[in-house]
Enzyme design. Structure first.
Site, short mmCIF file in Angstrom:
data_model
loop_
_atom_site.label_atom_id
_atom_site.label_comp_id
_atom_site.label_asym_id
_atom_site.label_seq_id
_atom_site.Cartn_x
_atom_site.Cartn_y
_atom_site.Cartn_z
N ASN A 215 -12.38 -1.03 -0.89
CA ASN A 215 -11.18 -1.90 0.14
C ASN A 215 -12.16 -1.54 1.60
O ASN A 215 -12.59 -0.29 1.56
CB ASN A 215 -10.18 -1.52 0.32
N GLU A 216 -12.30 -2.13 2.89
CA GLU A 216 -12.85 -1.78 3.63
C GLU A 216 -14.24 -0.93 3.88
O GLU A 216 -14.69 0.08 4.23
CB GLU A 216 -12.17 -1.39 4.87
N GLU B 133 -6.95 -9.42 3.24
CA GLU B 133 -5.13 -8.33 4.84
C GLU B 133 -5.37 -9.84 5.86
O GLU B 133 -6.67 -9.35 6.94
CB GLU B 133 -6.17 -7.00 4.69
N TYR C 296 -6.91 -9.02 11.24
CA TYR C 296 -5.42 -8.38 11.82
C TYR C 296 -5.63 -9.23 13.13
O TYR C 296 -6.42 -9.16 14.15
CB TYR C 296 -4.78 -6.88 12.53
N GLU D 142 0.77 -0.78 -0.12
CA GLU D 142 -0.31 0.05 -0.24
C GLU D 142 0.61 1.41 0.21
O GLU D 142 2.15 1.34 0.49
CB GLU D 142 -0.79 0.04 1.18
O1 AHR Z 1 -2.87 -2.53 6.54
C1 AHR Z 1 -3.30 -1.33 6.89
C2 AHR Z 1 -5.10 -0.74 7.02
O2 AHR Z 1 -5.62 -1.46 7.45
C3 AHR Z 1 -5.56 -0.93 5.43
O3 AHR Z 1 -4.68 0.12 5.03
C4 AHR Z 1 -6.72 -1.23 5.73
O4 AHR Z 1 -7.47 -1.85 4.88
C5 AHR Z 1 -6.76 -1.39 7.36
O5 AHR Z 1 -7.02 -1.07 8.13
#
Ligand code: AHR
Length: 503
Positions: A183-184, A307, A251, A44
């Site tokens: 995205n998101e 992600e 995450y 990114e």
């Molecule tokens: O990877 C960092 C960020 O995490 C990305 O930009 C976003 O999609 C997610 O919240």
């Protein structure tokens, strides 16, 4: 007499608790292929991932390219992340002197000179030998802007946009097929509800054209962790024929978003919590997959974990918005465990993208000026590349627990595959911080004559590679195993990853 009996019981107890045993049963190979794109990555416009990472002084760094080629990176996602929904592709094409200068408002309010744009990204993919996966802008872009970008990339005929591509140095179409629609979108991509987004998806997707020679693989912006309502609503509202896949972002955190903690200085409790949270990926995949199964029982739609990775506090002295973190043996164990989970769910999970390749979050590569180092996570992808496009071998595991305070997780996880040459690979992970574990693997066949193995481990779970000591956590060859008929016994060191090759 009583005393002797008690002593014997005591010694047996000590022996069991010091040397634990796990049992793994391997079935024969399935017909299901572990899609190589499970081993994908993400880049990114964030911190030093692109600028001062992949791209330095106006050039793509070939040392990074060569390191990524070595681990067979199959696919790279770009330009974001959150940045994707503020990215206007026309800002990043043509003569660099004339490119628009914008502000990256998401990641640190820094100047974006757009010197790395569509052509530079696609050249990077070509050099690595990987497929591009582009996330299109739904948040601040229009359907027309997305439609034009795809025409510019993929149309092999006479149109102003295709001719512009030619003028900018690429006569042939780029044949980009993996295409994210936002995205998101539930968060930084526009704060949409699932109902609103699924309508937007259909609107944008209907202008994402298949030009001759390139069929688009459209990917729905997926759920945040356990937001099953997001997946359910998207699957209900969007016809499955109109999507190739649906995303999922998860995450690993240690103690929630407000207590992410240091990437290098952490306790056993934090180590344990991170591993426990990483193991949640299995439950998330299974519950989202169950929803997909309802709408797509023939499993045509891919679950795309675009992600994932561990998110820690930024290193002190660095810009917190740049998300630069060190990478320890603990992170390698998280990567290996997650890849084992993906392999074992490869019927539905067809792509995944670790966040993010260089200098951001769980990076494979860290750079400082012109030098770079390979992180422990890089070595996991090196070890596991053998599973790419191999046939999945289902396994059953009986593992002892790794217990910390009053909580327990399975200490051992594993996955297995057999490649087109008939070579089998078993990847084993021991998460226990202190105990070695004897793993006995029952194979369905005993024909393998030649077995070799490699290990990734280190003395402490927070060991890292640094610019002054870049080889602290690296792969070594491993010999602590033996085969007897159909049984393979492996002594797994504590906090280690072992990949066995059976020929
Ligand atoms: O990877 C960092 C960020 O995490 C990305 O930009 C976003 O999609 C997610 O919240």
């Amino acid at each position: 007499m009583k005393k002797i009996k008690l002593l014997t019981v005591f010694f047996i107890f000590v022996e069991i608790s010091l040397c634990q045993h796990a049992k793994i049963e391997l079935d024969g190979a399935s017909t299901i292929i572990i899609n190589k794109n499970i081993y994908g990555h993400f880049a990114e416009h964030l911190g030093r991932c692109i600028y001062d990472g992949f791209y330095k002084d106006g050039k793509i760094r070939m040392d990074i390219v060569n390191a990524l080629k070595k681990i067979h990176v199959p696919i790279l996602r770009w330009p974001g992340g959150c940045f994707a929904d503020q990215y206007h592709w026309k800002d990043g094409i043509g003569n660099k002197k004339n490119r628009l200068v914008t502000v990256n408002t998401t990641w640190g309010m820094i100047t974006e000179d757009n010197s790395f744009g569509t052509h530079e990204f696609l050249q990077l993919c070509e050099l690595i030998g990987c497929e591009p996966y582009i996330a299109g802008n739904v948040g601040t872009g229009t359907p027309q802007e997305m439609e034009n970008w795809i025409e510019y990339l993929n149309y092999d005929g006479n149109s102003t946009l295709a001719n512009l591509r030619n003028t900018n140095g690429h006569a042939q179409p780029f044949h980009v097929s993996y295409w994210g629609i936002g995205n998101e979108s539930w968060g930084c991509g526009g704060e949409m509800t699932a109902e609103y987004y699924s309508n937007q998806y259909k609107r944008y997707a209907s202008f994402c054209m298949d030009y001759p020679g390139t069929t688009l693989k459209k990917i729905v912006s997926g759920a945040n962790g356990d937001d099953y309502n997001w997946t359910e609503t998207c699957m209900k509202n969007i016809p499955t024929e109109d999507m190739w896949g649906i995303g999922l972002h998860y995450y690993t955190l240690t103690d929630g978003w407000n207590h992410k903690g240091s990437a290098t200085n952490f306790s056993e409790e934090q180590y344990f919590n991170s591993l426990k949270n990483c193991l949640r990926m299995k439950e998330l995949i299974e519950k989202h997959s169950a929803i997909l199964d309802k709408y797509d029982p023939s499993k045509k739609v891919a679950l795309v974990v675009d992600e994932w990775g561990i998110w820690k506090d930024a290193e002190s002295g660095t810009n917190p918005a740049f998300l630069y973190q060190q990478n320890s043996l603990r992170d390698a164990l998280i990567a290996a465990t997650t890849l084992n989970i993906f392999n074992n769910h490869c019927e539905r999970v067809k792509m995944a993208n670790l966040a993010q390749t260089v200098n951001v979050l769980q990076a494979l590569i860290l750079t400082s000026g012109d030098t770079m180092l390979l992180t422990p996570t890089y070595y996991v992808f090196d070890l596991f590349k053998v599973h790419q496009n191999s046939k999945w071998i289902p396994i059953k595991i009986a593992s002892p627990n790794y217990t910390y305070n009053d909580q327990s997780i399975p200490a051992i996880n594993a996955s297995a595959s057999v490649d087109i040459n008939g070579v089998a690979h078993i990847s084993l992970v021991n998460l226990d911080s202190k105990k070695n574990i004897a793993v006995s693997i029952e194979m369905s066949e005993s024909q393998y004559k030649n077995i070799t193995a490699q290990v990734l481990t280190s003395e402490k779970f927070n060991d890292v590679n640094t610019f002054s000591n870049p080889n602290k956590v690296i792969i070594h060859s491993f010999t602590d195993f033996k085969k007897d008929g159909k049984t393979l016994s492996v002594n797994m060191p504590s906090k280690s990853i072992v990949v066995l090759e059976l020929k």
